[in-house]
Design an enzyme around this catalytic site. Structure first.
Site, PDB file in Angstrom:
ATOM      1  N   ARG A 121      -2.583   0.062  -2.374  1.00 26.06           N
ATOM      2  CA  ARG A 121      -1.760   0.200  -1.167  1.00 26.06           C
ATOM      3  C   ARG A 121      -0.689  -0.898  -1.097  1.00 26.06           C
ATOM      4  NH1 ARG A 121       1.313   2.916   1.945  1.00 26.06           N
ATOM      5  NH2 ARG A 121       1.579   2.001   4.007  1.00 26.06           N
ATOM      6  N   ASP A 180      -4.590  -1.278  16.001  1.00 26.69           N
ATOM      7  CA  ASP A 180      -4.051   0.009  16.456  1.00 26.69           C
ATOM      8  C   ASP A 180      -4.816   1.211  15.907  1.00 26.69           C
ATOM      9  OD1 ASP A 180      -3.353  -0.291  13.841  1.00 26.69           O
ATOM     10  OD2 ASP A 180      -1.315   0.438  14.076  1.00 26.69           O
ATOM     11  N   ARG A 220      -1.927  -9.814  -0.870  1.00 21.87           N
ATOM     12  CA  ARG A 220      -2.634  -8.563  -0.539  1.00 21.87           C
ATOM     13  C   ARG A 220      -2.927  -7.805  -1.831  1.00 21.87           C
ATOM     14  NH1 ARG A 220      -0.630  -3.555   3.464  1.00 21.87           N
ATOM     15  NH2 ARG A 220      -2.415  -2.211   3.027  1.00 21.87           N
ATOM     16  N   ASN A 274      -4.563  -9.559  10.485  1.00 17.06           N
ATOM     17  CA  ASN A 274      -5.788  -9.125   9.832  1.00 17.06           C
ATOM     18  C   ASN A 274      -6.412 -10.230   9.013  1.00 17.06           C
ATOM     19  OD1 ASN A 274      -6.541  -6.492  10.494  1.00 17.06           O
ATOM     20  ND2 ASN A 274      -4.800  -5.662   9.366  1.00 17.06           N
ATOM     21  N   TYR A 325     -11.472   3.814   8.593  1.00 17.83           N
ATOM     22  CA  TYR A 325     -11.931   2.759   7.677  1.00 17.83           C
ATOM     23  C   TYR A 325     -13.419   2.863   7.344  1.00 17.83           C
ATOM     24  CZ  TYR A 325      -7.505   0.232   7.964  1.00 17.83           C
ATOM     25  OH  TYR A 325      -6.193  -0.132   7.851  1.00 17.83           O
TER      26      TYR A 325
HETATM   27  C1  G6P Z   1      -3.484   0.069  10.211  1.00 11.32           C
HETATM   28  C2  G6P Z   1      -4.517  -0.957  10.511  1.00 11.32           C
HETATM   29  C3  G6P Z   1      -3.946  -2.325  10.305  1.00 11.32           C
HETATM   30  C4  G6P Z   1      -3.429  -2.444   8.903  1.00 11.32           C
HETATM   31  C5  G6P Z   1      -2.399  -1.406   8.653  1.00 11.32           C
HETATM   32  C6  G6P Z   1      -1.969  -1.465   7.202  1.00 11.32           C
HETATM   33  O1  G6P Z   1      -2.485   0.055  11.158  1.00 11.32           O
HETATM   34  O2  G6P Z   1      -5.039  -0.874  11.785  1.00 11.32           O
HETATM   35  O3  G6P Z   1      -4.949  -3.251  10.538  1.00 11.32           O
HETATM   36  O4  G6P Z   1      -2.896  -3.720   8.648  1.00 11.32           O
HETATM   37  O5  G6P Z   1      -2.926  -0.161   8.928  1.00 11.32           O
HETATM   38  O6  G6P Z   1      -0.954  -0.597   7.022  1.00 11.32           O
HETATM   39  P1  G6P Z   1      -0.171  -0.522   5.676  1.00 11.32           P
HETATM   40  O7  G6P Z   1       0.768   0.598   5.947  1.00 11.32           O
HETATM   41  O8  G6P Z   1       0.496  -1.872   5.489  1.00 11.32           O
HETATM   42  O9  G6P Z   1      -1.151  -0.224   4.613  1.00 11.32           O
HETATM   43 MN    MN Z   2      -6.234  -2.767  12.146  1.00 10.55          MN
END
Ligand code: G6P
Ligand code: MN
Length: 441
Positions: free
Chosen positions: A283, A171, A93, A147, A263
């Site tokens: 992130r 979500d 990532r 994802n 997003y």
């Molecule tokens: C939200 C999105 C997910 C994503 C996540 C990442 O919940 O809907 O698709 O993977 O955020 O969260 P993070 O806290 O890992 O950046």
């Molecule tokens: Mn998502």
């Protein structure tokens, strides 16, 4: 009452703890007989698994709980398989985010060049996993959270065209609804949204009060203007998430017609985002320094103590809760409304039938029934058709081992949007994804 067997794929994930706790909190709504965690990373799996042993011994002793790295053990006899795998893990990532940013493009988990890189890795692993699941659990419902959900959904649609028990979910739309409830001072369950888009790229056209029928969107817009926009669980969020939600206010100033998914900011302001995201601390870095450390430390502490003691918090976890509610809707034919990723087939009238779109659906034992939104206005149509095309070309690249199709997918994506930049970032991503991507020739 019937009891269900559930497997979580990606059992060693930082999100799993939330699931484990939510299964305790929600055991009346979703009675479990057996729960198996499955991960290919034994080390992570063991830590989360040992935490689960203690949790369930103390809070849910009748549950048959186990964890494994063996797929047969994981899938056999399952009613539901929750999938939250991260192909390549958090270190990849980080690459998805750093590489495009170092070239002046948005580097993000699911959007733009990074999202496409993750997409090709996920397609490979998800297709493999779903074939395996079908070998051992032909009728299980597969609830996919992995994802980038838009790209994964398109690939699964093509690979398993006759399989109607695969559901792709995110979500984020529900999180935005929850944020609105925070602003309005009501429960998010009192809100009835109308939504259209693709995964991580959509808009709310209305948010109705379930009881009075009033469209609360005008009120929500006023409140955002005055107070900004925060996640419902802002107190538990890292700074970057507060920025992400904060951008909703900016988007509403420039494009006030509908309420955007958080997003959308990457697609609406690609230059601004590329300039302001920190290429040295993205992130992924924030997650590795924060949530990942916290979750594993929490597990280790409880494992060392051999008991939850007074350490057990069961703060509600929106992520897990939603997935479990989706399973409940199917298991008990609830026909509740959820925002889900489904094959379009006219739900958005002016988008092609075979696009994977995200809309409100009624969800019951026979799966999702999408609720149509008619034609969407030209601005949104232009944005979304561009993105659908990019996603479809990327999946073509996977099936045809085609460098050319990948180059087209990257070029078309708004966060790249230039043939020379596309080639440069694609070549760099090919380098670091060797062995994890299909070969592109
Ligand atoms: C939200 C999105 C997910 C994503 C996540 C990442 O919940 O809907 O698709 O993977 O955020 O969260 P993070 O806290 O890992 O950046
Ligand atoms: Mn998502």
């Amino acid at each position: 009452m019937r009891e269900f067997n559930v497997c979580i794929v990606g059992g060693g994930s930082t999100f799993t703890l939330g699931f484990l706790k939510s299964f305790v909190r929600m055991k009346k709504d979703f009675p479990l007989k057996k729960l198996v965690l499955f991960d290919i990373d034994q080390e992570r799996q063991d830590v989360v698994g040992k935490f689960g042993d203690i949790l369930y011994r103390e809070q849910f002793p009748e549950l048959d709980f186990s964890y494994t790295t063996d797929s047969k053990e994981a899938y056999e006899g399952m009613d539901f398989v929750f999938m939250q795998m991260r192909a390549g893990g958090l270190p990849m990532r980080a690459q998805d985010e750093h590489i495009p940013l170092s070239m002046g493009m948005v580097g993000q988990e699911t959007c733009g060049a990074g999202g496409m890189a993750y997409g090709l890795r996920s397609i490979v692993e998800m297709i493999k996993a779903v074939h395996e699941i079908r070998e051992y659990a032909p009728d299980a419902w597969i609830l996919n959270y992995s994802n980038p959900a838009a790209i994964v959904a398109e690939a699964l649609r093509r690979e398993f065209p006759a399989d109607h028990r695969i559901l792709n979910i995110c979500d984020q739309p529900e999180n935005v609804v929850r944020s609105c409830s925070r602003l309005l001072g009501c429960s998010w369950e009192d809100l009835d949204p109308v939504y259209f888009g693709l995964n991580h790229y959509g808009w709310f056209t209305h948010i109705y009060d379930k009881h009075t029928g009033e469209d609360l969107l005008p009120k929500i817009k006023e409140l955002i203007k005055k107070q900004g926009f925060l996640p419902q669980d802002a107190e538990q969020r890292d700074p970057s998430w507060l920025d992400t939600y904060g951008m909703v206010e900016t988007m509403m100033k420039d494009f006030p017609e509908f309420l955007p998914n958080t997003y959308d900011q990457y697609y609406l302001y690609p230059d601004y985002k590329a300039e302001t995201l920190d290429p040295n601390f993205t992130r992924a870095d924030e997650v590795m320094a924060g949530r990942e450390k916290r979750v594993f430390a929490e597990c280790e502490e409880i494992i060392a103590a051999g008991t939850l003691g007074d350490k057990f918090d069961d703060i509600s976890d929106a992520h897990a809760e939603m997935m479990i509610e989706v399973a409940v809707a199917i298991a008990f034919n609830k026909n509740n409304r959820h925002i889900l990723i489904v094959e379009n087939n006219g739900a958005i009238a002016n988008i092609q039938d075979d696009a994977m779109v995200e809309v409100v659906c009624e969800l019951g034992a026979n799966g999702p029934r999408p609720m149509g939104v008619g034609n969407i206005p030209q601005f949104y149509l232009g944005l979304l058709v561009n993105q659908v095309s990019s996603e479809k070309l990327l999946v073509d690249a996977y099936y045809e081992n085609s460098y050319q199709k990948a180059l087209e997918a990257f070029t078309l994506n708004r966060l790249v949007n230039d043939g020379k930049k596309a080639r440069k970032v694609l070549d760099a991503l090919i380098e670091v994804n060797q062995g994890m991507w299909p070969e592109l020739r």
